[in-house]
Design an enzyme around this catalytic site. Structure first.
Site, PDB file in Angstrom:
ATOM      1  N   ASP A 143       1.101  -1.149   0.093  1.00  0.00           N
ATOM      2  CA  ASP A 143       0.230  -0.110  -0.245  1.00  0.00           C
ATOM      3  C   ASP A 143       0.648   1.303  -0.051  1.00  0.00           C
ATOM      4  OD1 ASP A 143      -1.886   1.417   0.511  1.00  0.00           O
ATOM      5  OD2 ASP A 143      -3.687  -0.309   1.222  1.00  0.00           O
ATOM      6  N   HIS A 180      -3.872   4.968   4.991  1.00  0.00           N
ATOM      7  CA  HIS A 180      -5.298   3.705   3.714  1.00  0.00           C
ATOM      8  C   HIS A 180      -4.631   2.047   3.654  1.00  0.00           C
ATOM      9  CE1 HIS A 180      -5.598   2.161  -0.081  1.00  0.00           C
ATOM     10  NE2 HIS A 180      -6.962   2.182  -0.336  1.00  0.00           N
ATOM     11  N   SER A 450     -11.433  -0.538  -1.848  1.00  0.00           N
ATOM     12  CA  SER A 450     -10.076  -0.603  -1.173  1.00  0.00           C
ATOM     13  C   SER A 450     -10.676  -1.938  -0.037  1.00  0.00           C
ATOM     14  CB  SER A 450      -9.428   0.139  -0.599  1.00  0.00           C
ATOM     15  OG  SER A 450      -8.453   0.902  -1.403  1.00  0.00           O
TER      16      SER A 450
END
Ligand SMILES: [Ca+2]
Ligand SMILES: [Ca+2]
Ligand SMILES: [Ca+2]
Length: 692
Positions: A143, A180, A450
């Site tokens: 990521d 994230h 995601s």
């Protein structure tokens, strides 16, 4: 392109980068460059990727970069990522060993504890109750950044001893001011709390290549990526600039789950149409602008990608992607990522909110019409087409990865924003659908593909932990067989094989155990009452499973005698019959083989004893022998059996032929009459005599 003293190498420089060089020399405003900060450009430095003609040239290029005052940040295969003075770019492009100079490729993060509701939706809790929690599996979350991960170790993430953290960013900052990755890792942890986690971040294509090489070398089996590179795909050929990295992981046996993208409504596709013959595509009627309402507070830049059906690297058609403001002033144009690549990527930093219009202009066309595909990141265009919105995004279109669409965890309905297939070369995407909108300590509610993709990565890791020998295809086939079909019957371009559901936990396969084998499966003795004892027969004992076989053998009646009563591993024992006192008739006996650690113990070998009044006939004898004599050698044909090297003597005459056998004890000699066409077979110290 204005000529400059250094412009002779411009054909090896990506258009967007070449424009920056010219702008820098002329003191004009510099365009937005991926993976470059405005202040870096203002200071006269630029981050580029130098593509070498061959990986062996990388050293020379590295030396040249340093000699020109630059710094190499990362190397992957034939790619050199370097931070160099803008003025040195032309000189670097002039090197014979440099085939192409471009900006680094960067992805978009497909983002839209507490335990994710997805755990129950897909039924992972039943697997947890059965003790399947991902133990023994290495799963990687690749990521942009893992901000705040440390305070979640041992609660929303595994304890520190099961988390390997590695940054491939040029500054080695694992947090990268980005949460994230942390949110994605939380979901995987909810599904496989006992797996080993790899948290790995990167920013550019070169850094991603290095990260995947690292994960392959670590023996990682599952990868999740909740991002996509835009405009790198060669969608009509089912490949792209990132595909070699994904394929390398697949070839290493890795199951790679990827978010299919959140671009369902940010897409247009169609066929070039120019009824008024001015070179610009007409989207609808006389409307030549794909209108975008842009809020500068919400999006920092307009990012749009155009691709068309053509050969990648050898494009024969040429289209431009242009951005105009509402006063019809041209503000930006898309550029090539590589020479001859049938796509244009447009990046325009937005300072003023308002209406903008994307236009497509045909420059070169050998065909009157072409199939076109446009994606706009985070902005819904005036005309949008769900179908095919997976576009040119990588790895979403990859045949080597499994892409995942998003469903509302409460209703199982597909999200509007979830990208749809098919791919331009006609494959179904996504491969699966999984819930999003789930609870998460990092994002409270986590929307977007995601959040869906890590549910599939986690489900795959659960399967892998009970079926360690399964590869990516076997895991995917299993997940597809359990998935709940949604939308159109069967696999479709919204849900793939369906919404992920694990169903009944797979039973753990027991490790291979000791298994007693015996050959033949039964024995038969035929003898004449008060006559000579029948010849002894052989019984082979072996282990058909794993581990060590420690056996004991016992006959059920006194008349049956064994040459050995116990042993370890494979053995041949001689079984003989004491016929003293046996009157004519049929008797049942048996040999029992026992092994304490064998799963099939005890094993019983029946022994049938037939005592006749007259001479017995019709036996297949197996004898321990030291010598065999053929009374009439010319009656026999000799051959060697290729499967085991045994020598086969066949009676080729029309009548029975006598043989004389000396048994292994060296003193017993027996004579047998072997019928016509029957054989005598010698295997080592065993002789098989066919009297049937
Ligand atoms: Ca037109
Ligand atoms: Ca319009
Ligand atoms: Ca379906």
């Amino acid at each position: 392109m204005p000529t400059s003293p250094q412009a002779q190498n411009v054909q090896k420089i990506q258009e967007l980068l070449a424009e920056s060089l010219t702008a820098f020399e002329s003191g004009l405003e510099l365009p937005t460059l991926p993976a470059n900060k405005p202040e870096e450009l203002k200071a006269g430095k630029v981050r580029v990727v130098l593509e070498a003609t061959h990986a062996s040239e990388v050293r020379n290029i590295q030396a040249r970069v340093e000699a020109l005052g630059g710094r190499v940040e990362a190397v992957y295969d034939n790619l050199v990522q370097a931070f160099v003075p803008i003025k040195s770019v032309n000189a670097l492009a002039g090197m014979g060993s440099v085939s192409w100079v471009r900006t680094p490729l960067v992805p978009v993060w497909e983002q839209g504890s507490t335990v994710s509701e997805g755990v129950r939706v897909i039924g992972a809790n039943l697997w947890h109750e059965a003790g399947i929690k991902g133990q023994g599996v290495k799963v990687a979350i690749v990521d942009g950044g893992f901000k705040g991960y440390q305070r979640l170790l041992g609660s929303e993430l595994p304890p520190a001893d099961r988390v390997i953290v590695r940054s491939f960013n040029r500054d080695e900052d694992i947090e990268a001011d980005e949460r994230h990755g942390t949110a994605v890792a939380e979901i995987v942890y909810d599904l496989v709390p006992e797996a080993t986690f790899y948290l790995v971040n990167f920013d550019t294509d070169v850094e991603l290549g290095r990260a995947i090489d690292f994960l392959i070398s670590e023996g990682v089996q599952i990868i999740n990526t909740s991002f996509n590179f835009f405009g790198t795909g060669c969608p009509w050929e089912g490949t792209g600039l990132i595909e070699p990295i994904v394929k390398k992981a697949r070839d290493a046996g890795i199951f790679w789950a990827v978010s299919v993208g959140n671009h369902g409504t940010e897409h247009w596709q169609g066929i070039f149409d120019d009824p008024n013959k001015n070179g610009f595509h007409n989207f609808l009627g006389d409307d030549e602008g794909l209108t975008l309402d842009v809020d500068a507070d919400e999006v920092g830049a307009v990012i749009a990608v155009l691709s068309w059906e053509d050969k990648c690297g050898k494009a024969t058609e040429n289209y431009e992607l242009l951005l105009f403001d509402d006063a019809d002033r041209r503000r930006a144009s898309g550029s090539q990522l590589r020479a001859g690549w049938p796509s244009r990527v447009l990046v325009f930093t937005v300072r003023d909110s308002g209406r903008y219009h994307l236009k497509i202009r045909q420059r070169t066309a050998t065909r009157p019409t072409a199939k076109l595909d446009v994606s706009v990141i985070d902005i819904e265009p005036e005309y949008s087409v769900f179908e095919g919105s997976v576009g040119a995004f990588e790895p979403a279109i990859s045949p080597s990865a499994f892409s995942v669409g998003a469903t509302d965890f409460r209703t199982d309905a597909a999200r509007r924003y979830s990208s749809r297939g098919p791919t331009k070369d006609g494959r179904i995407k996504p491969d699966f659908a999984a819930p999003d909108g789930v609870r998460n300590t990092t994002f409270r509610q986590f929307f977007g593909t995601s959040a869906s993709s890590p549910h599939v990565a986690g489900a795959a890791a659960l399967v892998k932990s009970v079926r360690p020998n399964w590869g990516p295809k076997e895991i995917a086939d299993f997940l597809a067989s359990r998935a709940i079909d949604r939308g159109d019957d069967g696999p479709d371009n919204t849900y793939g094989a369906g919404r992920i559901a694990l169903g009944e936990p797979l039973k753990e396969e027991k490790p291979a155990e000791v298994t007693i084998g015996a050959f033949p499966e039964k024995l038969k003795f035929v003898a004449q009452a008060n006559g000579p004892a029948p010849v002894p027969q052989l019984l082979e004992i072996a282990n058909l499973g794993a581990g060590e076989l420690v056996w004991t053998a016992q006959a059920q009646t006194d008349s049956v005698k064994l040459s050995a009563a116990q042993g370890v591993g494979r053995a041949l024992i001689q079984v003989s019959l004491d016929i003293a006192g046996l009157a004519a008739g049929t008797y049942e006996s048996a040999i029992t083989i026992t092994a304490e650690n064998a799963q099939n113990s005890p094993l019983t070998i029946p022994v049938e004893i037939q005592i006749t009044e007259g001479t017995p006939v019709g036996e297949l004898l197996s004898l321990f022998f030291s010598k065999v004599e053929f009374v009439t050698p010319a009656a026999w044909a000799r051959s060697e059996r290729s499967s085991d090297g045994c020598l086969v003597y066949t009676n080729n005459s029309a009548e029975a032929q006598r043989i004389r056998v000396t048994l292994a004890d060296g003193s017993t000699v027996s004579e047998y009459d072997v019928p016509a066409s029957k054989a005598v077979t010698a295997c080592g110290d065993i002789l098989y005599v066919d009297l049937r």
